[in-house]
Motif scaffolding. Structure first.
Motif, PDB file in Angstrom:
ATOM      1  N   LYS A 109      -3.388  -9.019  -0.954  1.00 45.22           N
ATOM      2  CA  LYS A 109      -3.485  -9.184   0.495  1.00 45.22           C
ATOM      3  C   LYS A 109      -4.443  -8.186   1.131  1.00 45.22           C
ATOM      4  O   LYS A 109      -5.186  -8.525   2.063  1.00 45.22           O
ATOM      5  N   LYS A 110      -4.442  -6.937   0.663  1.00 43.61           N
ATOM      6  CA  LYS A 110      -5.222  -5.876   1.295  1.00 43.61           C
ATOM      7  C   LYS A 110      -6.321  -5.338   0.382  1.00 43.61           C
ATOM      8  O   LYS A 110      -6.783  -4.215   0.558  1.00 43.61           O
ATOM      9  N   ARG A 111      -6.738  -6.128  -0.590  1.00 40.39           N
ATOM     10  CA  ARG A 111      -7.741  -5.648  -1.535  1.00 40.39           C
ATOM     11  C   ARG A 111      -9.061  -5.314  -0.836  1.00 40.39           C
ATOM     12  O   ARG A 111      -9.698  -4.303  -1.128  1.00 40.39           O
TER      13      ARG A 111
ATOM     14  N   ALA B 251      -9.539  -4.359   2.283  1.00 40.66           N
ATOM     15  CA  ALA B 251      -9.388  -3.145   3.081  1.00 40.66           C
ATOM     16  C   ALA B 251      -9.414  -1.901   2.209  1.00 40.66           C
ATOM     17  O   ALA B 251     -10.065  -0.897   2.535  1.00 40.66           O
TER      18      ALA B 251
ATOM     19  N   ASP C 117     -10.297  -8.455   5.638  1.00 38.68           N
ATOM     20  CA  ASP C 117      -9.388  -9.402   4.995  1.00 38.68           C
ATOM     21  C   ASP C 117      -9.001 -10.542   5.929  1.00 38.68           C
ATOM     22  O   ASP C 117      -8.771 -11.666   5.479  1.00 38.68           O
TER      23      ASP C 117
ATOM     24  N   ILE D  13       0.843  -1.192   0.000  1.00 38.52           N
ATOM     25  CA  ILE D  13       0.000   0.000   0.000  1.00 38.52           C
ATOM     26  C   ILE D  13       0.882   1.248   0.000  1.00 38.52           C
ATOM     27  O   ILE D  13       1.873   1.318   0.717  1.00 38.52           O
TER      28      ILE D  13
ATOM     29  N   SER E 159     -11.245 -13.668  -0.103  1.00 40.93           N
ATOM     30  CA  SER E 159     -10.172 -13.126   0.728  1.00 40.93           C
ATOM     31  C   SER E 159      -8.852 -13.861   0.503  1.00 40.93           C
ATOM     32  O   SER E 159      -8.787 -15.093   0.540  1.00 40.93           O
TER      33      SER E 159
END
Length: 486
Positions: A149-151, A153, A326, A23, A450
């Motif tokens: 991993k953080k899609r 969020a 996630d 990110i 997820s």
């Protein structure tokens, strides 16, 4: 080709680079740019409830006219989601991104100057088409920019701006109601304020890059996709020139004749319909619900209670979704949220005497709001941006969002009639049954997205593997891939 200095790492494809990128500032800028649309969505769709308090006596509106004004933007959003969703897959995300925000600006300002009931209906339709179009555009762009991993969020962060819009509506209503302005000015200012957030991000939306996934997998233009990534990574990603792959497109006919995609449309759209029935039916009717609980309360008191509910319960629910979705799992969080909503709604309907006590009722009402946000209100936005292949991703999301907005229309339109016939108990018991259906539908039709890549979910792993930019990059590039251009 010159290579950047520094430690060299193995070559990665454009798609792998997107899935692995941490990110960064670019993600935050994209989330803000997209999120302002959902701030406006929540504000505009909530503020109509407060505006109707002033419009009803001024224009002598009937109950049917009130129902249409409260819900017409939602049926228009149904159309907007379908239209913009399909266009974004056919011509590209970037070419039309910002047009939906422009419609929100035009619709909001026009509503403020509406001379009659009929004209206000027309302007609310324009506003609703823009709101509906914003769903597939912003959700899919954020999802396709995000890492694996953080899609959840990152996409929830976009939608979480809706929580601020929900709270901002009562703040504006309270301020204007306490200002002493004439009623005709109050409702017009309420509408005009809704045009400001999308106006603020029009330029940012028009300058966002095209989705690298769309360019690489749908257009087959890996070279252009890598160039875009290089531009937004301050030139640290150097791609081989002239690289192309065979474009991959699924037609609308192929999509609608494939049982797999039809099941996904049923699962994503159906769950969204059920959630939006409960969410919008209750949220837009909150001032009226409070009035039913305490008939002697003033408009100011109703707006104050609505603000407290949104700040204390709804906004923390959005935040919880961003931070924990996630880890919990997108599908799992959706059915858990529906289950708690069912219990909360049933409690408001069945616990003896609760509808005669304002404070206990509003606590349970607030808990239902928390789990709407920390559950299906966020997940129904996120999951459709994950489970469809790239070439039909905005189409699929637009269909799901359109079906969801139709559910919001139904909830907003029929809630006053259900509550008039069965009181608050009847309305809440019906909402409990809707939430139970949400649990069942989620468990039967949807996969768990997820932690999986978009390509794995969409069945595009083979195409993604073939899309190699043959890029070499230094280690710092991975950390700055999506930093803004200096």
């Amino acid at each position: 080709m010159s290579q950047p200095t520094g430690k060299q790492v193995p070559q990665l494809s454009v798609i792998d680079s997107l899935n692995d990128a941490p990110i960064s500032f670019f993600h935050m800028r994209a989330a803000f740019t997209a999120g302002m649309g959902f701030f406006t969505d929540a504000y505009d769709l909530f503020i109509i409830g407060s505006a109707l308090v002033f419009l009803k006596p001024e224009w002598h509106l009937s109950d049917t006219q009130i129902a249409f004004l409260g819900s017409i933007s939602l049926i228009a959003a149904f159309l907007g989601a379908f239209i913009f969703g399909r266009l974004a897959d056919v011509v590209g995300r970037k070419r039309i991104y910002g047009m939906e925000a422009l419609l929100m600006v035009i619709g909001g300002l026009a509503c403020a100057f509406a001379p009659s009931f009929a004209w206000l209906l027309v302007f609310r339709v324009i506003l609703g088409i823009g709101i509906g179009g914003d769903y597939p555009m912003s959700a899919v762009l954020m999802s396709e920019y995000a890492n694996a991993k953080k899609r959840g969020a990152l996409t929830s962060l976009v939608f979480g701006m809706q929580g601020l819009g929900l709270a901002f509506g009562p703040v504006v209503a309270l301020t204007l109601e306490a200002s002493g302005l004439p009623p005709d000015s109050i409702w017009r200012i309420m509408f005009a304020v809704g045009a400001l957030p999308p106006m603020a991000v029009l330029y940012l939306r028009r300058t966002m890059p095209e989705s690298p996934r769309y360019k690489a997998l749908v257009r087959g233009d890996v070279d252009d996709a890598a160039k875009d990534m290089a531009t937004y990574s301050t030139g640290q990603l150097q791609a081989e020139i002239g690289k192309k792959t065979k474009p991959s497109r699924i037609s609308l006919g192929q999509m609608l004749s494939n049982p797999k995609y039809l099941l996904l449309i049923l699962g994503t759209g159906g769950a969204w319909f059920l959630n939006d029935y409960a969410f919008y039916g209750n949220a837009i009717s909150t001032p009226q619900i409070i009035k039913m609980l305490a008939p002697s309360s003033s408009n100011l008191t109703g707006s104050a209670w609505a603000l407290i509910i949104f700040v204390v319960f709804a906004i923390p629910g959005y935040l919880a979704s961003i931070f924990f979705m996630d880890a919990i799992g997108h599908r799992r969080l959706q059915w858990i949220g529906f289950a708690v909503m069912a219990v909360a709604f049933a409690s408001m309907a069945l616990v003896p005497g609760i509808t005669h006590e304002v404070a206990p009722f509003l606590v349970v009402y607030g808990i239902s709001f928390f789990f709407i946000e920390f559950g299906p209100n966020c997940t129904t936005f996120v999951i459709p941006a994950e489970v469809f292949p790239t070439s039909i991703r905005t189409t699929g999301h637009g269909m799901a969002a359109g079906i969801g907005k139709f559910g919001a229309f139904v909830g907003t339109f029929v809630f006053p009639f259900i509550s008039a016939e069965g009181g608050i108990k009847g309305a809440m018991l019906f909402s409990a049954g809707v939430a139970v259906l949400g649990v069942i539908l989620t468990k039967l039709t949807l996969p768990e997205p997820s932690g999986k890549t978009l390509e794995a979910l969409g069945g595009e792993e083979g195409a993604a593997h073939a899309v190699s930019s043959h890029a070499s990059y230094s280690e710092p590039m991975v950390e700055n891939m999506f930093s803004a251009k200096k």
